[in-house]
Design a protein around this motif. Structure first.
Motif, mmCIF file in Angstrom:
data_model
loop_
_atom_site.group_PDB
_atom_site.id
_atom_site.type_symbol
_atom_site.label_atom_id
_atom_site.label_comp_id
_atom_site.label_asym_id
_atom_site.label_seq_id
_atom_site.Cartn_x
_atom_site.Cartn_y
_atom_site.Cartn_z
ATOM 1 N N GLU A 144 64.143 80.063 -10.307
ATOM 2 C CA GLU A 144 65.053 80.318 -11.414
ATOM 3 C C GLU A 144 66.426 80.707 -10.886
ATOM 4 O O GLU A 144 66.561 81.333 -9.837
ATOM 5 C CB GLU A 144 64.517 81.446 -12.307
ATOM 6 C CG GLU A 144 63.345 81.059 -13.177
ATOM 7 C CD GLU A 144 62.054 80.946 -12.394
ATOM 8 O OE1 GLU A 144 61.957 81.614 -11.350
ATOM 9 O OE2 GLU A 144 61.160 80.192 -12.819
ATOM 10 N N LEU A 160 70.919 74.085 -10.013
ATOM 11 C CA LEU A 160 70.846 73.837 -11.450
ATOM 12 C C LEU A 160 72.193 73.431 -12.027
ATOM 13 O O LEU A 160 72.278 72.481 -12.823
ATOM 14 C CB LEU A 160 70.331 75.095 -12.164
ATOM 15 C CG LEU A 160 70.274 75.048 -13.702
ATOM 16 C CD1 LEU A 160 69.343 73.934 -14.165
ATOM 17 C CD2 LEU A 160 69.833 76.393 -14.263
ATOM 18 N N GLN A 182 67.659 88.141 -24.610
ATOM 19 C CA GLN A 182 67.036 86.880 -24.214
ATOM 20 C C GLN A 182 67.143 85.871 -25.343
ATOM 21 O O GLN A 182 66.934 86.201 -26.504
ATOM 22 C CB GLN A 182 65.552 87.082 -23.858
ATOM 23 C CG GLN A 182 64.878 85.814 -23.320
ATOM 24 C CD GLN A 182 63.416 86.047 -22.970
ATOM 25 O OE1 GLN A 182 62.599 86.313 -23.845
ATOM 26 N NE2 GLN A 182 63.090 85.961 -21.685
ATOM 27 N N ALA A 225 68.353 76.003 -21.382
ATOM 28 C CA ALA A 225 67.790 77.024 -20.489
ATOM 29 C C ALA A 225 67.397 78.246 -21.300
ATOM 30 O O ALA A 225 67.946 78.507 -22.377
ATOM 31 C CB ALA A 225 68.804 77.412 -19.410
ATOM 32 N N ILE A 228 69.081 85.736 -15.549
ATOM 33 C CA ILE A 228 68.107 84.787 -14.994
ATOM 34 C C ILE A 228 67.999 83.605 -15.944
ATOM 35 O O ILE A 228 67.761 83.782 -17.142
ATOM 36 C CB ILE A 228 66.729 85.440 -14.804
ATOM 37 C CG1 ILE A 228 66.835 86.640 -13.847
ATOM 38 C CG2 ILE A 228 65.721 84.433 -14.265
ATOM 39 C CD1 ILE A 228 65.548 87.421 -13.703
ATOM 40 N N GLN A 229 68.208 82.399 -15.415
ATOM 41 C CA GLN A 229 68.126 81.182 -16.213
ATOM 42 C C GLN A 229 66.949 80.336 -15.751
ATOM 43 O O GLN A 229 66.819 80.028 -14.572
ATOM 44 C CB GLN A 229 69.412 80.355 -16.074
ATOM 45 C CG GLN A 229 70.454 80.663 -17.107
ATOM 46 C CD GLN A 229 71.493 79.559 -17.213
ATOM 47 O OE1 GLN A 229 71.532 78.635 -16.404
ATOM 48 N NE2 GLN A 229 72.348 79.646 -18.203
ATOM 49 N N SER A 230 66.103 79.960 -16.715
ATOM 50 C CA SER A 230 64.997 79.033 -16.442
ATOM 51 C C SER A 230 65.340 77.695 -17.075
ATOM 52 O O SER A 230 65.564 77.624 -18.288
ATOM 53 C CB SER A 230 63.684 79.567 -17.024
ATOM 54 O OG SER A 230 63.362 80.822 -16.460
ATOM 55 N N ASP A 231 65.383 76.652 -16.273
ATOM 56 C CA ASP A 231 65.730 75.318 -16.760
ATOM 57 C C ASP A 231 64.635 74.807 -17.701
ATOM 58 O O ASP A 231 63.458 74.760 -17.346
ATOM 59 C CB ASP A 231 65.905 74.367 -15.578
ATOM 60 C CG ASP A 231 66.425 72.998 -16.004
ATOM 61 O OD1 ASP A 231 66.782 72.836 -17.185
ATOM 62 O OD2 ASP A 231 66.475 72.093 -15.151
#
Length: 549
Positions: free
Chosen positions: A61, A82, A122, A137, A155-158
């Motif tokens: 991430e 990313l 979030q 994301a 924190i970035q989650s693709d």
């Protein structure tokens, strides 16, 4: 090290320590031990920090840290992969370089209000890479403070692969729902056509005896035609394979039109009670997703009423503002004004053990072959997409009630059109290039435009349109182009025309590919898109708006 009898006050012993020893030189090459500092805890802390740093560097991430003003001071390699930005390119700047324009100011205001209050924020975001591509994301931002630093960590989650799978999931579920509509649509559409044919017969009959008496029938034909067009438009909107952009929309008329559209898919023995009221109730919504939400809830209610003596579906829509007790009992619910949509039935209901699983993908209480278990999972995802909330409650007597809460817009945007009947606007003798491969439609539009005081040059395809433009380009004031035509479609014709006449106004006419032409329309300034069948009043207004610029 070994402590010997040279230090009689300590005594002879052997000790193993993580220690920092401070010595002082003494005569005869002897040393005096001045201090012993135990650094076991410090070394353990340094090892933990090193381990954490390596973990962040290796994480899949994207991790980004900023100071308390939001200025970036660190990004990990996953962030670089990313976004396409290197650490050197972003350090010292703000995360605003990733903004895609897909979120309004209120979205970021809520984010800052949350993290500045010390809480974790979030949500799903759409950001923009260095090369201009957009990506979805899940972004989590938390405030943090240490001895040396105070700021925020993000924190970035693709979600790109997840979004692609979700689109396939939604389209598969749509096709299941569309199958239930086909018979009803055919029935209702044939009723409309039958009414049009009947009114045409009566109008022609009355025209021979008393022309004025035919006005009522002609008015009915006009209303029926727009009703048929609305049915097709809603069906296309619902079945479209891609998502539409969220936009300001009035919820009350939308719900009424959708229920009218869906009535065709509900057996006539099932009563549908509406408690919707009047007005608008403006939300920021995606029409395609909300169509599907209502479609699934109504279809589920219909299935639950199969063996009920007096089956009934009730749809209610009202404003709602949560009180303190409601907020405490509904985790994550935020204060503010909402539209509360309730869809309930008096059917068989669901057992208490099944209630918590209703929104799980592939969970279904229907018998084999009568459901994929995708519908309510889609409903839940669509409501989340609208920053709303959904809960399901058993009715007191029987059946289920689904409560959906959608945030209301606090103010009407400048784009909202004032109510009132619009008037036909006349032309000033301008010359219009009209291109459409449907001969009947082309001749009809020519008659309409000439009645509005325009001159018209007709073309049956893209090639003829370009030939006419080459010959009469000095006279033509505007191009009215069908999107799909033989020998070059409207978009291609517009590009060729704009190569030599960059400012010529262009209006695209489309019966189906509105979203496809939207892309071209965004790239062509001074252009617009109208959907067939075109309302004549709207066409007259659009012509004047573009010609008078």
């Amino acid at each position: 090290f070994e402590m010997t009898h040279d230090f009689p006050d300590i005594g002879r012993r052997t000790m193993l320590l993580n220690a920092r020893c401070i010595y002082k030189a003494h005569e005869k090459n002897q040393f005096i031990l001045l201090a012993i500092e135990d650094v076991t805890e410090r070394k353990q802390a340094e090892a933990a920090r090193t381990k954490l740093a390596r973990a962040i560097e290796s994480a899949g991430e994207a991790v980004i840290t900023t100071d308390k003003a939001g200025v970036i001071d660190y990004v990990n390699p996953a962030f670089e992969r990313l976004t396409g930005y290197t650490a050197e390119e972003v350090i010292g700047k703000t995360p605003g370089i990733l903004k895609s324009g897909k979120h309004d100011a209120a979205f970021y205001e809520r984010m800052w209000a949350t993290i500045l209050s010390g809480e974790t924020w979030q949500d799903q975001v759409i950001d923009r890479k260095k090369n201009g591509d957009l990506y979805p994301a899940m972004l989590t931002i938390s405030p943090f403070r240490s001895d040396e630093h105070e700021g925020f960590v993000g924190i970035q989650s693709d979600l790109s692969e997840y979004a692609a799978l979700e689109r396939q999931f939604l389209q598969a579920q749509k096709m299941e729902a569309v199958g239930t509509l086909v018979g009803g649509i055919a029935h209702d559409f044939n009723n409309v056509l039958s009414a049009i044919v009947g009114n045409l017969f009566m109008a022609k009959t009355k025209l021979r005896r008393n022309p004025e008496s035919a006005a009522e029938n002609l008015g009915a034909i006009d209303q029926l035609s727009h009703r048929a067009a609305g049915m097709i438009r809603q069906l296309l909107t619902f079945s479209r394979n891609d998502e539409t952009d969220a936009a300001e929309m009035p919820l009350i008329p939308f719900i009424k039109e959708t229920l009218k559209f869906m009535r065709t898919a509900i057996p006539e023995n099932i009563a549908i009670h509406q408690e919707i009221g009047s007005g608008e109730l403006l939300i920021n919504g995606d029409a395609t997703q909300l169509h599907q939400v209502l479609m699934n809830l109504i279809n589920n209610a219909r299935d639950a009423l199969e063996n009920v003596t007096h089956p009934c579906i009730t749809v209610r829509l009202q404003t709602f503002e949560p009180d303190e007790h409601f907020l405490k009992s509904h985790h994550g619910f935020k204060p503010g004004e909402y539209a509360r949509l309730v869809v309930e039935d008096n059917g068989c209901g669901v057992s208490e053990e099944h209630l918590p699983h209703l929104f799980d993908p592939f969970f279904t209480t229907k018998e084999a072959g009568k459901g994929t278990g995708l519908g309510l999972a889609m409903v839940y995802g669509a409501v989340q997409h609208h920053h709303g909330f959904i809960e399901v409650l058993p009715n007191e007597d029987a059946g289920l009630a689904f409560h959906i809460y959608l945030p209301l817009l606090t103010a009407t945007s400048s784009s909202n059109v004032a109510a009132g009947k619009k008037q036909l606007l006349q032309g000033h003798g301008e010359c219009i290039l009209l291109a459409d491969d449907d001969r009947t439609l082309c001749e009809t539009l020519t008659d309409v435009l000439e009645s509005l005081n325009y001159r018209v040059l007709q073309a049956a395809n893209g090639r003829e349109a370009l030939e006419l433009f080459e010959k009469h380009q000095g006279q033509i004031s505007l191009a009215l182009l069908d999107v799909v035509m033989p020998h070059s479609g409207g978009v291609e014709v517009a590009r060729v025309i704009r190569a030599s006449h960059a400012d010529l106004p262009v209006i695209f006419l489309t019966g189906y590919d509105r979203d496809d032409v939207k892309v071209a329309n965004r790239r062509l300034h001074n252009s617009n898109v109208l959907t067939k069948p075109v309302q004549i009043t709207l066409l007259s207004i659009c012509l004047r708006q573009m010609l008078d610029v």
